[in-house]
Scaffold this motif. Structure first.
Motif, PDB file in Angstrom:
ATOM      1  N   ALA A 186       0.819  -1.201   0.000  1.00 36.36           N
ATOM      2  CA  ALA A 186       0.000   0.000   0.000  1.00 36.36           C
ATOM      3  C   ALA A 186       0.855   1.254   0.000  1.00 36.36           C
ATOM      4  N   TRP A 187       0.231   2.321  -0.417  1.00 43.31           N
ATOM      5  CA  TRP A 187       0.811   3.653  -0.308  1.00 43.31           C
ATOM      6  C   TRP A 187       0.013   4.442   0.725  1.00 43.31           C
ATOM      7  N   PHE A 188       0.726   5.067   1.636  1.00 45.28           N
ATOM      8  CA  PHE A 188       0.142   5.951   2.619  1.00 45.28           C
ATOM      9  C   PHE A 188       0.767   7.335   2.448  1.00 45.28           C
ATOM     10  N   ARG A 189       0.125   8.322   3.034  1.00 45.85           N
ATOM     11  CA  ARG A 189       0.720   9.655   3.037  1.00 45.85           C
ATOM     12  C   ARG A 189       0.390  10.355   4.347  1.00 45.85           C
ATOM     13  N   GLN A 190       1.270  11.278   4.690  1.00 48.08           N
ATOM     14  CA  GLN A 190       1.051  12.066   5.892  1.00 48.08           C
ATOM     15  C   GLN A 190       1.481  13.501   5.638  1.00 48.08           C
ATOM     16  N   ALA A 191       0.519  14.394   5.753  1.00 44.47           N
ATOM     17  CA  ALA A 191       0.796  15.821   5.611  1.00 44.47           C
ATOM     18  C   ALA A 191       1.085  16.408   6.986  1.00 44.47           C
ATOM     19  N   PRO A 192       1.786  17.525   7.039  1.00 46.29           N
ATOM     20  CA  PRO A 192       2.098  18.150   8.336  1.00 46.29           C
ATOM     21  C   PRO A 192       0.835  18.435   9.138  1.00 46.29           C
ATOM     22  N   GLY A 193       0.841  17.998  10.381  1.00 47.10           N
ATOM     23  CA  GLY A 193      -0.283  18.256  11.256  1.00 47.10           C
ATOM     24  C   GLY A 193      -1.500  17.390  11.017  1.00 47.10           C
ATOM     25  N   LYS A 194      -1.388  16.425  10.122  1.00 50.05           N
ATOM     26  CA  LYS A 194      -2.522  15.561   9.815  1.00 50.05           C
ATOM     27  C   LYS A 194      -2.174  14.098  10.082  1.00 50.05           C
ATOM     28  N   GLU A 195      -3.214  13.291  10.220  1.00 54.65           N
ATOM     29  CA  GLU A 195      -3.003  11.866  10.422  1.00 54.65           C
ATOM     30  C   GLU A 195      -2.594  11.189   9.117  1.00 54.65           C
ATOM     31  N   ARG A 196      -1.872  10.105   9.277  1.00 51.34           N
ATOM     32  CA  ARG A 196      -1.513   9.315   8.105  1.00 51.34           C
ATOM     33  C   ARG A 196      -2.769   8.686   7.504  1.00 51.34           C
ATOM     34  N   GLU A 197      -2.825   8.640   6.180  1.00 48.97           N
ATOM     35  CA  GLU A 197      -4.000   8.077   5.522  1.00 48.97           C
ATOM     36  C   GLU A 197      -3.580   7.148   4.396  1.00 48.97           C
ATOM     37  N   GLY A 198      -4.379   6.132   4.206  1.00 51.40           N
ATOM     38  CA  GLY A 198      -4.116   5.198   3.128  1.00 51.40           C
ATOM     39  C   GLY A 198      -4.515   5.802   1.800  1.00 51.40           C
ATOM     40  N   VAL A 199      -3.674   5.657   0.810  1.00 47.43           N
ATOM     41  CA  VAL A 199      -3.917   6.229  -0.516  1.00 47.43           C
ATOM     42  C   VAL A 199      -4.339   5.156  -1.507  1.00 47.43           C
ATOM     43  N   SER A 200      -3.571   4.090  -1.581  1.00 43.55           N
ATOM     44  CA  SER A 200      -3.879   3.020  -2.515  1.00 43.55           C
ATOM     45  C   SER A 200      -3.243   1.730  -2.031  1.00 43.55           C
ATOM     46  N   CYS A 201      -3.716   0.637  -2.605  1.00 41.47           N
ATOM     47  CA  CYS A 201      -3.188  -0.668  -2.239  1.00 41.47           C
ATOM     48  C   CYS A 201      -3.294  -1.579  -3.442  1.00 41.47           C
ATOM     49  N   ILE A 202      -2.326  -2.478  -3.568  1.00 46.42           N
ATOM     50  CA  ILE A 202      -2.394  -3.456  -4.650  1.00 46.42           C
ATOM     51  C   ILE A 202      -2.226  -4.851  -4.082  1.00 46.42           C
ATOM     52  N   ASP A 203      -3.073  -5.745  -4.566  1.00 48.92           N
ATOM     53  CA  ASP A 203      -2.972  -7.161  -4.254  1.00 48.92           C
ATOM     54  C   ASP A 203      -2.506  -7.835  -5.531  1.00 48.92           C
ATOM     55  N   SER A 204      -1.190  -8.055  -5.628  1.00 48.99           N
ATOM     56  CA  SER A 204      -0.618  -8.565  -6.869  1.00 48.99           C
ATOM     57  C   SER A 204      -1.054  -9.993  -7.164  1.00 48.99           C
ATOM     58  N   SER A 205      -1.501 -10.737  -6.158  1.00 48.33           N
ATOM     59  CA  SER A 205      -1.890 -12.129  -6.390  1.00 48.33           C
ATOM     60  C   SER A 205      -3.119 -12.235  -7.279  1.00 48.33           C
ATOM     61  N   ILE A 206      -3.994 -11.223  -7.217  1.00 50.77           N
ATOM     62  CA  ILE A 206      -5.205 -11.251  -8.031  1.00 50.77           C
ATOM     63  C   ILE A 206      -5.319 -10.031  -8.933  1.00 50.77           C
ATOM     64  N   GLY A 207      -4.325  -9.151  -8.878  1.00 55.47           N
ATOM     65  CA  GLY A 207      -4.347  -7.980  -9.734  1.00 55.47           C
ATOM     66  C   GLY A 207      -5.375  -6.951  -9.339  1.00 55.47           C
TER      67      GLY A 207
END
Length: 129
Positions: free
Chosen positions: A35-56
């Motif tokens: 997965a990709w997460f991101r965190q901006a200054p002063g904000k909580e970390r949030e999930g951006v995207s995720c890949i399950d390569s086993s099933i595409g």
């Protein structure tokens, strides 16, 4: 040993594009959500995207759906996050992370809310208006 190393961050103007890379080692792509997460200054970390390569399969948070695309290249052990039509609110440190998909074999939740065990060091993305 599981290792994740991000690259590709930088500064762009609004409307521009960047592609982030996550070089992975120490595990099989088919056994892990990445997965990709991101965190901006002063904000909580949030999930951006995720890949399950086993099933595409890939998953996105609504605010990036249609603008971001995640993909994987198993031969290179690398996951990518292509980010188009970037907005100032996309500014953050972006992290890739991995978790064993077998932990969640019975889950119906989005992989973006799973607990991730392995993390990269992060790469800065700055979008100016």
């Amino acid at each position: 040993e599981v290792q994740l190393v991000e690259s590709g961050g930088g500064s762009v103007q609004a409307g521009g594009s960047l592609r982030l890379s996550c070089a992975a080692s120490g595990f099989s792509f088919d056994d892990y959500y990445i997965a990709w997460f991101r965190q901006a200054p002063g904000k909580e970390r949030e999930g951006v995207s995720c890949i399950d390569s086993s099933i595409g399969a890939s998953y996105y948070r609504p605010s990036v759906q249609g603008r971001f695309t995640t993909s994987s290249d198993k031969a290179k052990n690398t996951v990518y996050l292509q980010m188009n039509s970037l907005k100032p609110e996309d500014t953050a440190v972006y992290y890739c992370a991995a978790t064993d998909r077998r932990r969640y074999s019975d889950s119906v939740d989005s992989p973006l809310i799973y607990e991730y065990d392995y993390w990269g060091q992060g790469t800065q993305v700055t979008v100016s208006s």
